[in-house]
Write a protein that holds these residues in place. Sequence first.
Motif, PDB file in Angstrom:
ATOM      1  N   PHE A 180       0.395  -1.155  -0.201  1.00  0.00           N
ATOM      2  CA  PHE A 180       0.289  -0.649  -0.161  1.00  0.00           C
ATOM      3  C   PHE A 180       1.019   1.278   0.284  1.00  0.00           C
ATOM      4  CE2 PHE A 180      -2.729  -3.108   2.163  1.00  0.00           C
ATOM      5  CZ  PHE A 180      -3.586  -3.251   1.306  1.00  0.00           C
ATOM      6  N   ILE A 218       0.576   4.808  -0.203  1.00  0.00           N
ATOM      7  CA  ILE A 218       0.005   5.952  -0.151  1.00  0.00           C
ATOM      8  C   ILE A 218       0.596   7.348  -0.643  1.00  0.00           C
ATOM      9  CG2 ILE A 218      -2.542   6.700   0.580  1.00  0.00           C
ATOM     10  CD1 ILE A 218      -2.939   3.626   1.973  1.00  0.00           C
ATOM     11  N   LEU A 224      -6.250   6.416   7.748  1.00  0.00           N
ATOM     12  CA  LEU A 224      -6.414   5.403   6.726  1.00  0.00           C
ATOM     13  C   LEU A 224      -5.582   4.244   7.129  1.00  0.00           C
ATOM     14  CD1 LEU A 224      -7.371   3.124   3.764  1.00  0.00           C
ATOM     15  CD2 LEU A 224      -6.763   5.272   2.706  1.00  0.00           C
ATOM     16  N   LEU A 261      -5.642   0.206   6.986  1.00  0.00           N
ATOM     17  CA  LEU A 261      -4.699  -1.184   6.682  1.00  0.00           C
ATOM     18  C   LEU A 261      -3.560  -1.836   7.082  1.00  0.00           C
ATOM     19  CD1 LEU A 261      -3.915   1.175   3.393  1.00  0.00           C
ATOM     20  CD2 LEU A 261      -5.758  -0.522   3.917  1.00  0.00           C
ATOM     21  N   VAL A 308       3.408  -0.361   4.028  1.00  0.00           N
ATOM     22  CA  VAL A 308       2.856   1.042   4.131  1.00  0.00           C
ATOM     23  C   VAL A 308       3.488   1.983   4.155  1.00  0.00           C
ATOM     24  CG1 VAL A 308       0.435   2.078   4.751  1.00  0.00           C
ATOM     25  CG2 VAL A 308       0.406  -0.978   5.365  1.00  0.00           C
ATOM     26  N   TYR A 337      -2.161   4.369  -4.825  1.00  0.00           N
ATOM     27  CA  TYR A 337      -3.539   5.047  -4.214  1.00  0.00           C
ATOM     28  C   TYR A 337      -2.975   6.606  -4.187  1.00  0.00           C
ATOM     29  CZ  TYR A 337      -4.989   0.752  -3.339  1.00  0.00           C
ATOM     30  OH  TYR A 337      -5.345  -0.246  -3.856  1.00  0.00           O
ATOM     31  N   TRP A 360      -6.722   5.540  -7.976  1.00  0.00           N
ATOM     32  CA  TRP A 360      -5.872   4.124  -8.120  1.00  0.00           C
ATOM     33  C   TRP A 360      -5.815   4.226  -9.638  1.00  0.00           C
ATOM     34  CZ3 TRP A 360     -10.684   3.596  -5.723  1.00  0.00           C
ATOM     35  CH2 TRP A 360     -11.303   2.544  -6.526  1.00  0.00           C
ATOM     36  N   THR A 388      -7.429  -4.073  -4.598  1.00  0.00           N
ATOM     37  CA  THR A 388      -7.259  -3.587  -3.670  1.00  0.00           C
ATOM     38  C   THR A 388      -8.548  -2.625  -3.587  1.00  0.00           C
ATOM     39  OG1 THR A 388      -5.255  -3.052  -3.357  1.00  0.00           O
ATOM     40  CG2 THR A 388      -5.835  -5.303  -2.627  1.00  0.00           C
ATOM     41  N   VAL A 427      -9.608  -0.842  -0.107  1.00  0.00           N
ATOM     42  CA  VAL A 427      -8.648   0.892   0.188  1.00  0.00           C
ATOM     43  C   VAL A 427      -9.431   1.684   0.060  1.00  0.00           C
ATOM     44  CG1 VAL A 427      -7.172   2.150   0.246  1.00  0.00           C
ATOM     45  CG2 VAL A 427      -7.109  -0.545  -0.446  1.00  0.00           C
ATOM     46  N   HIS A 471     -11.829   1.719   3.531  1.00  0.00           N
ATOM     47  CA  HIS A 471     -11.261   1.500   4.618  1.00  0.00           C
ATOM     48  C   HIS A 471     -11.122   3.523   4.647  1.00  0.00           C
ATOM     49  CE1 HIS A 471      -9.873  -2.201   6.148  1.00  0.00           C
ATOM     50  NE2 HIS A 471      -9.302  -2.490   5.227  1.00  0.00           N
TER      51      HIS A 471
END
Length: 329
Positions: free
Chosen positions: A97, A99, A110, A114, A123, A145, A274, A283, A287, A290
């Motif tokens: 992830f 982000i 978030l 996650l 992450v 993302y 995304w 996913t 996401v 969340h």
Amino acid sequence: MELELRHLRAIRAIADTGSLTKAAASLGLAQPALSTQLKRIERALGGPLFVRDRTGARPTPLGELVLDRARVLLPAVRELQEEAVRFANAWAHIQRFRIGGTHGPLLGGLIDRLATAHPSAPVSTYTSWSVQELSTMVVEGRLDYALIGVCGQSPPPVADQLTWQPIGTDPVFVMLVEDHPLAGEVELKLSALASESWTDVPGDGCFGDCFAAACARAGFTPVSVFETDTASCVHLVQVGRAVGLCRATFPPTPGVVIRPLAGAPLSWRHMIGWHPGAPAADTAPAVAGHARAAHADAVRRSEPYATWLRSHARCSAAFGTATVGPAAP
């Protein structure tokens, strides 16, 4: 002001439609906001780009020069972005992830969710004031993302290349020092703050133009607007140097009260995006879920916002988590 790709897109839209009103509609902007943006672009470039009369808008010689360059640059940049995504996706296969987000508590919420739901997945985060930068990094495969905010009903960046889904929409509130003469009011008219200096965080969307347009409708021009980081914005409010613009989910802060603006003239829409061809697309629904839960938590933690929602039943369907729903790719 430095010329950006969004400025070239705006110039091309005006030329293609022959009208600021039609161009604003195609770009998802308010016409006054686009007009203000065009004036800034023309000041930066040294002269008018369009002749405007009852028949519409026609490019000046300077405008033709800029349009010629824009029609080469914009397709070239898009082709570069698409090639970068294909390259990045060729090796991106592990669950992770990455982000990107603008500054604010929603990103932290978030990340927490996650990390709890996927303890073995790495992450990582990247923050920026620029939603264009974050979106471009997703297009190029450097982020999975982008968690961003856009003003009102403005479209998110590069909507033709990324899939975007809404997380929630909040009205914009005002921060006041706790002993401000208006701090005891339940709701404030924007015109009541005409003599104030303002502070806000920077950004590359149309929020600044929309704020200026809202002030004009209220009958005034802001005395001054200090654009700075969140901590400095809060400090300027705490010492009574300025009043601040903030999301309705702004957390409790010593020495500061937040109050809604009558009629909710400004709003902020949270989005997550995304690339549909990237592994992150698999996913993305989880996401986004969340992110919506993190936003709902932020709404519940803000007592002024919760109170406002209860007392504005007609507005409740347009704000808070009620706006969550599917978005077109």
